[in-house]
Design a protein around this motif. Sequence first.
Motif, PDB file in Angstrom:
ATOM      1  N   GLY A  16       0.817  -1.202   0.000  1.00 55.82           N
ATOM      2  CA  GLY A  16       0.000   0.000   0.000  1.00 55.82           C
ATOM      3  C   GLY A  16       0.855   1.257   0.000  1.00 55.82           C
ATOM      4  O   GLY A  16       2.086   1.210   0.041  1.00 55.82           O
ATOM      5  N   ALA A  17       0.188   2.385  -0.055  1.00 57.35           N
ATOM      6  CA  ALA A  17       0.890   3.666   0.017  1.00 57.35           C
ATOM      7  C   ALA A  17       1.438   3.864   1.434  1.00 57.35           C
ATOM      8  O   ALA A  17       0.832   3.436   2.421  1.00 57.35           O
ATOM      9  CB  ALA A  17      -0.058   4.811  -0.341  1.00 57.35           C
ATOM     10  N   ILE A  18       2.576   4.505   1.518  1.00 52.88           N
ATOM     11  CA  ILE A  18       3.163   4.794   2.828  1.00 52.88           C
ATOM     12  C   ILE A  18       2.416   5.951   3.475  1.00 52.88           C
ATOM     13  O   ILE A  18       2.153   6.985   2.849  1.00 52.88           O
ATOM     14  CB  ILE A  18       4.658   5.124   2.688  1.00 52.88           C
ATOM     15  N   ASP A  19       2.032   5.780   4.720  1.00 55.10           N
ATOM     16  CA  ASP A  19       1.431   6.842   5.517  1.00 55.10           C
ATOM     17  C   ASP A  19       2.568   7.533   6.261  1.00 55.10           C
ATOM     18  O   ASP A  19       3.057   7.058   7.280  1.00 55.10           O
ATOM     19  CB  ASP A  19       0.422   6.241   6.506  1.00 55.10           C
ATOM     20  N   THR A  72       3.812   4.261   8.601  1.00 52.01           N
ATOM     21  CA  THR A  72       3.397   2.869   8.430  1.00 52.01           C
ATOM     22  C   THR A  72       3.188   2.549   6.957  1.00 52.01           C
ATOM     23  O   THR A  72       3.039   3.452   6.120  1.00 52.01           O
ATOM     24  CB  THR A  72       2.084   2.567   9.179  1.00 52.01           C
ATOM     25  N   ILE A  73       3.141   1.255   6.668  1.00 46.81           N
ATOM     26  CA  ILE A  73       2.802   0.758   5.342  1.00 46.81           C
ATOM     27  C   ILE A  73       2.038  -0.555   5.518  1.00 46.81           C
ATOM     28  O   ILE A  73       2.332  -1.327   6.433  1.00 46.81           O
ATOM     29  CB  ILE A  73       4.067   0.523   4.483  1.00 46.81           C
ATOM     30  N   ILE A  74       1.046  -0.780   4.671  1.00 51.40           N
ATOM     31  CA  ILE A  74       0.300  -2.039   4.695  1.00 51.40           C
ATOM     32  C   ILE A  74       0.837  -2.926   3.574  1.00 51.40           C
ATOM     33  O   ILE A  74       0.895  -2.519   2.413  1.00 51.40           O
ATOM     34  CB  ILE A  74      -1.208  -1.804   4.536  1.00 51.40           C
ATOM     35  N   ALA A  75       1.254  -4.131   3.948  1.00 49.94           N
ATOM     36  CA  ALA A  75       1.870  -5.056   3.004  1.00 49.94           C
ATOM     37  C   ALA A  75       1.102  -6.359   2.961  1.00 49.94           C
ATOM     38  O   ALA A  75       0.662  -6.874   3.998  1.00 49.94           O
ATOM     39  CB  ALA A  75       3.322  -5.333   3.411  1.00 49.94           C
TER      40      ALA A  75
END
Length: 471
Positions: A103-106, A111-114
């Motif tokens: 996912g896009a980095i917040d 954070t990042i969703i992987a």
Amino acid sequence: MTACPERLDAIAANLARVLDKNAILAGAAVGAAYCGDATDERGAAPALVFRPKNTQEVAAVLSACNAAGQPVVVQGGRTGLSGGARPQAGEVSLSLERMTSLGAIDRAAGTIIADAGATLQSVQEKAHDHDLMFGVDIGARGTATIGGNIATNAGGIRVLRYGMYRAQVMGLEAVLADGTVLSNLKGLAKDNSGYDLGACFIGTEGTLGVITRACLKLHPKPRAQANAFCALPSLGAAISLLESLRGTLGPLLSAFEVIFPNVYAGVIAHSGATPPVPVNAGMYALIEIQGQSETDDEARFSEALMVAYEDGLVSDVAVSTSARDYAAIWALREGASQFIFSMDHVTGFDIGLPIPVMQAFIETASHAVLSADPDAQFYIFGHLGDGNLHYLVRTREHARVADAAFAAVARYGGAISAEHGIGLDKKRWLPWVRTPAEMAAMRRLKSAFDPHNILNPGRVFDLKPAAAEYV
């Protein structure tokens, strides 16, 4: 257990309605890679390999298998060293290799969703491109996947600074054996709203549920990064140096690795590298700092090492002054495994020990191993900063040597697996380091989450205890 062809045909037909044509492999399409992990031992070829693309498809696969009582082995990058991803007879494979999205980095939250099938290296590279870093690094970074890393609570070289994988997970999504999806990817740093269900899946090796996505913590990219390779008189001196640098450098200290003399000499000979320090010392240490002030932090590092030299803890030291030096020093550490596994008949033990008893353990274990095999040869290196040693023995008496080594681990209050999990290969020794009450509690959790025992059955422990387990 023997696979039932009629049952497998029914499951495949059912799932063909919801999965694409590339998601189900059978027969000759099941390649040899699905038969094992990073160990030399091969398992049974799974009759079917399911390759879902998302969480909903994972749920469909598990729901169908659970309804039919079909055992499932969960596979990611298959880089494990404990047999956890090695199929047993009668199992089908659930491979997460197609679930690779990031996912896009917040940036505000860091954070990042992987997806579970994304490689560790892909997360590292995306973080780097956004001037951030991910806190875990291991040698198999290009192949090891996020789901497998979390399932085994992987550690690596910077646990001293950033912690195990457990410390990197801000939330996760997992699918239970019956297909129920549990999803909490909010990434809250503080959330005491009831049970932390996500924690149940970290380090439990796919036996309670299948991780499909994770919200991972990222850190500011270090502006200062340097390392040093030190010669020391002994392991005791290395332990004293670690204590001293922790007090002097605090969170700047990001890695502290030890390499025993014969391993260092072997790496130099095997790789042809120029030795940064002489090969005649009693012990070697690779030390790294990461900080945010290049001039100040590197000066503090050099000053701390000079004090250690003057105090006699260090007999020689080479400090990196360029990116090339830095990489060359780390290459010595990464070369340890390449050198050791260039030899045959090597048995590896990934153990955790309280640092104060490490010397006593080595003396006791070495005596016990030599009693089991007088011709045994020892090769030791690892993450001294977190008490994790890679204790490797060249021997033809693998079973007797394993008993001797793990008995010493148990005697000194250690862990028979510091970061690679138990899988199939180490479960016989797990009761040596966990109490009967702990083993019983694990079995109750397994029965509650997976009542039909379809998820990675036989990994970590057998659902019914062996008669000798509590002797």
